[in-house]
Design a protein around this motif. Structure first.
Motif, PDB file in Angstrom:
ATOM      1  N   GLY A  74      31.912 -16.939 132.976  1.00  0.00           N
ATOM      2  CA  GLY A  74      31.812 -18.372 133.233  1.00  0.00           C
ATOM      3  C   GLY A  74      31.812 -18.739 134.705  1.00  0.00           C
ATOM      4  N   LEU A  75      31.811 -17.729 135.577  1.00  0.00           N
ATOM      5  CA  LEU A  75      31.905 -17.982 137.006  1.00  0.00           C
ATOM      6  C   LEU A  75      30.523 -18.093 137.656  1.00  0.00           C
ATOM      7  N   SER A  76      30.473 -18.797 138.769  1.00  0.00           N
ATOM      8  CA  SER A  76      29.243 -18.850 139.565  1.00  0.00           C
ATOM      9  C   SER A  76      29.072 -17.517 140.295  1.00  0.00           C
ATOM     10  N   GLU A  77      27.910 -17.305 140.857  1.00  0.00           N
ATOM     11  CA  GLU A  77      27.668 -16.046 141.570  1.00  0.00           C
ATOM     12  C   GLU A  77      28.641 -15.876 142.733  1.00  0.00           C
ATOM     13  N   HIS A  78      28.909 -16.953 143.457  1.00  0.00           N
ATOM     14  CA  HIS A  78      29.870 -16.882 144.561  1.00  0.00           C
ATOM     15  C   HIS A  78      31.259 -16.544 144.043  1.00  0.00           C
ATOM     16  N   GLN A  79      31.671 -17.175 142.942  1.00  0.00           N
ATOM     17  CA  GLN A  79      32.982 -16.902 142.368  1.00  0.00           C
ATOM     18  C   GLN A  79      33.080 -15.465 141.866  1.00  0.00           C
ATOM     19  N   ARG A  80      31.978 -14.934 141.339  1.00  0.00           N
ATOM     20  CA  ARG A  80      31.982 -13.546 140.878  1.00  0.00           C
ATOM     21  C   ARG A  80      32.258 -12.586 142.024  1.00  0.00           C
ATOM     22  N   ARG A  81      31.652 -12.848 143.167  1.00  0.00           N
ATOM     23  CA  ARG A  81      31.897 -11.971 144.324  1.00  0.00           C
ATOM     24  C   ARG A  81      33.373 -12.022 144.722  1.00  0.00           C
ATOM     25  N   ASP A  82      33.946 -13.234 144.765  1.00  0.00           N
ATOM     26  CA  ASP A  82      35.370 -13.362 145.105  1.00  0.00           C
ATOM     27  C   ASP A  82      36.241 -12.663 144.060  1.00  0.00           C
ATOM     28  N   TYR A  83      35.868 -12.810 142.803  1.00  0.00           N
ATOM     29  CA  TYR A  83      36.586 -12.168 141.701  1.00  0.00           C
ATOM     30  C   TYR A  83      36.572 -10.652 141.891  1.00  0.00           C
ATOM     31  N   GLY A  84      35.396 -10.093 142.167  1.00  0.00           N
ATOM     32  CA  GLY A  84      35.286  -8.653 142.354  1.00  0.00           C
ATOM     33  C   GLY A  84      36.142  -8.150 143.498  1.00  0.00           C
ATOM     34  N   ARG A  85      36.131  -8.870 144.615  1.00  0.00           N
ATOM     35  CA  ARG A  85      36.962  -8.466 145.756  1.00  0.00           C
ATOM     36  C   ARG A  85      38.452  -8.569 145.401  1.00  0.00           C
ATOM     37  N   SER A  86      38.802  -9.596 144.643  1.00  0.00           N
ATOM     38  CA  SER A  86      40.195  -9.782 144.256  1.00  0.00           C
ATOM     39  C   SER A  86      40.653  -8.665 143.324  1.00  0.00           C
ATOM     40  N   VAL A  87      39.800  -8.283 142.372  1.00  0.00           N
ATOM     41  CA  VAL A  87      40.135  -7.183 141.467  1.00  0.00           C
ATOM     42  C   VAL A  87      40.287  -5.879 142.247  1.00  0.00           C
ATOM     43  N   ASN A  88      39.417  -5.649 143.220  1.00  0.00           N
ATOM     44  CA  ASN A  88      39.548  -4.442 144.041  1.00  0.00           C
ATOM     45  C   ASN A  88      40.876  -4.421 144.787  1.00  0.00           C
ATOM     46  N   ALA A  89      41.356  -5.594 145.188  1.00  0.00           N
ATOM     47  CA  ALA A  89      42.599  -5.664 145.956  1.00  0.00           C
ATOM     48  C   ALA A  89      43.826  -5.352 145.114  1.00  0.00           C
ATOM     49  N   ILE A  90      43.733  -5.544 143.799  1.00  0.00           N
ATOM     50  CA  ILE A  90      44.941  -5.381 142.976  1.00  0.00           C
ATOM     51  C   ILE A  90      44.881  -4.160 142.056  1.00  0.00           C
ATOM     52  N   THR A  91      43.804  -3.369 142.140  1.00  0.00           N
ATOM     53  CA  THR A  91      43.692  -2.176 141.302  1.00  0.00           C
ATOM     54  C   THR A  91      43.778  -0.908 142.133  1.00  0.00           C
ATOM     55  N   ALA A  92      44.131   0.181 141.460  1.00  0.00           N
ATOM     56  CA  ALA A  92      44.229   1.488 142.095  1.00  0.00           C
ATOM     57  C   ALA A  92      42.949   2.282 141.826  1.00  0.00           C
ATOM     58  N   PRO A  93      42.649   3.274 142.662  1.00  0.00           N
ATOM     59  CA  PRO A  93      41.536   4.179 142.348  1.00  0.00           C
ATOM     60  C   PRO A  93      41.707   4.781 140.958  1.00  0.00           C
ATOM     61  N   GLY A  94      40.606   4.872 140.221  1.00  0.00           N
ATOM     62  CA  GLY A  94      40.655   5.389 138.860  1.00  0.00           C
ATOM     63  C   GLY A  94      40.994   4.358 137.809  1.00  0.00           C
ATOM     64  N   ALA A  95      41.227   3.113 138.216  1.00  0.00           N
ATOM     65  CA  ALA A  95      41.573   2.054 137.268  1.00  0.00           C
ATOM     66  C   ALA A  95      40.404   1.740 136.336  1.00  0.00           C
ATOM     67  N   HIS A 100      47.347  -1.820 139.974  1.00  0.00           N
ATOM     68  CA  HIS A 100      47.104  -1.940 138.536  1.00  0.00           C
ATOM     69  C   HIS A 100      46.084  -0.893 138.085  1.00  0.00           C
ATOM     70  N   MET A 101      46.337  -0.328 136.903  1.00  0.00           N
ATOM     71  CA  MET A 101      45.453   0.697 136.355  1.00  0.00           C
ATOM     72  C   MET A 101      44.555   0.178 135.236  1.00  0.00           C
ATOM     73  N   LEU A 102      44.772  -1.043 134.804  1.00  0.00           N
ATOM     74  CA  LEU A 102      43.925  -1.637 133.773  1.00  0.00           C
ATOM     75  C   LEU A 102      43.787  -3.125 134.030  1.00  0.00           C
ATOM     76  N   VAL A 103      42.550  -3.603 133.943  1.00  0.00           N
ATOM     77  CA  VAL A 103      42.261  -5.038 133.975  1.00  0.00           C
ATOM     78  C   VAL A 103      41.499  -5.378 132.705  1.00  0.00           C
ATOM     79  N   LEU A 104      41.938  -6.403 132.009  1.00  0.00           N
ATOM     80  CA  LEU A 104      41.277  -6.878 130.798  1.00  0.00           C
ATOM     81  C   LEU A 104      40.754  -8.284 131.052  1.00  0.00           C
ATOM     82  N   ASP A 155      50.480  -8.087 142.837  1.00  0.00           N
ATOM     83  CA  ASP A 155      50.553  -6.873 143.651  1.00  0.00           C
ATOM     84  C   ASP A 155      49.429  -5.913 143.299  1.00  0.00           C
ATOM     85  N   GLY A 156      49.207  -4.937 144.170  1.00  0.00           N
ATOM     86  CA  GLY A 156      48.207  -3.915 143.934  1.00  0.00           C
ATOM     87  C   GLY A 156      48.708  -2.829 142.995  1.00  0.00           C
TER      88      GLY A 156
END
Length: 201
Positions: free
Chosen positions: A116-137, A105-109, A102-103
């Motif tokens: 260890g991710l490819s450049e394409h995987q990094r972009r997907d990772y970043g979008r995924s982190v944005n989807a599950i974190t709150a502003p100010g996280a 989250h205030m901390l990601v570790l 769920d969205g």
């Protein structure tokens, strides 16, 4: 990359599980600087056997740990029970977090997943982190510096990190103390990054 981690767990060569006092002190300092809001949720990406997930729970976070490998997750559940903390552990891919998590989250570790991710995987990772974190996280990341060291992760630069996280800024970055780690880890010139998500998102 998953194959490398799977083999490492099979043969018991897991240096990221045995990091040393300097590393632990740096991580504690970074976490100390992040207030735990009431009911605050934290996500440990690439949680392995749950060591850092358990620490977050002991600090008062409501923690979810995710890993792409089942074997360390099984151990993580045992360790959490032994530590008498409640942590939710999920077998998930880091680039698809938004499907199972769920969205708000205030901390990601991230201790050694992103690098260890490819450049394409990094972009997907970043979008995924944005989807599950709150502003100010906050995002606290340990990552090797760039370089080709197969089968070890190839690492990332600070520019690589920032390119993947739209709407985040760097609160701090510093060289990681890995003086007690094996030579290949020391030679990878790892760094700590603390990013903060734009509070106006």
């Amino acid at each position: 990359m998953n194959l490398s981690y799977r083999l490492a767990y099979k043969v018991g060569v897991t240096p990221w599980e045995h990091t040393g006092h300097g590393f632990d002190a740096q991580l504690s300092g970074l976490l100390d600087a992040i207030p735990v809001p009431e009911g605050g949720r934290a996500l440990d990406i690439g949680c392995g056997t749950g060591r850092h997930s358990i620490e977050l729970a002991q600090r008062g976070w409501h923690v979810t740990g995710v890993d792409a490998e089942q074997e360390p997750l099984d151990k993580a559940r045992i360790h959490a029970r032994e530590a008498h903390v409640d942590v939710r552990f999920l077998h998930e891919d880091a680039a698809d977090l938004h499907i199972a998590v769920d969205g708000g989250h205030m901390l990601v570790l991230d201790i050694g997943c992103f690098h260890g991710l490819s450049e394409h995987q990094r972009r997907d990772y970043g979008r995924s982190v944005n989807a599950i974190t709150a502003p100010g996280a906050s995002l606290v990341m340990f990552a090797f510096g760039p370089g080709h060291r197969w089968p070890m992760p190839h690492g990332v630069s600070e520019a690589d990190v920032m390119r993947a996280f739209d709407g985040w800024s760097t609160a701090s970055s510093m060289a990681a103390d890995v003086s007690e780690s094996p030579l290949p880890v020391r030679a990878a010139h790892p760094c700590w990054y603390h990013l903060v998500r734009d509070s106006t998102d």
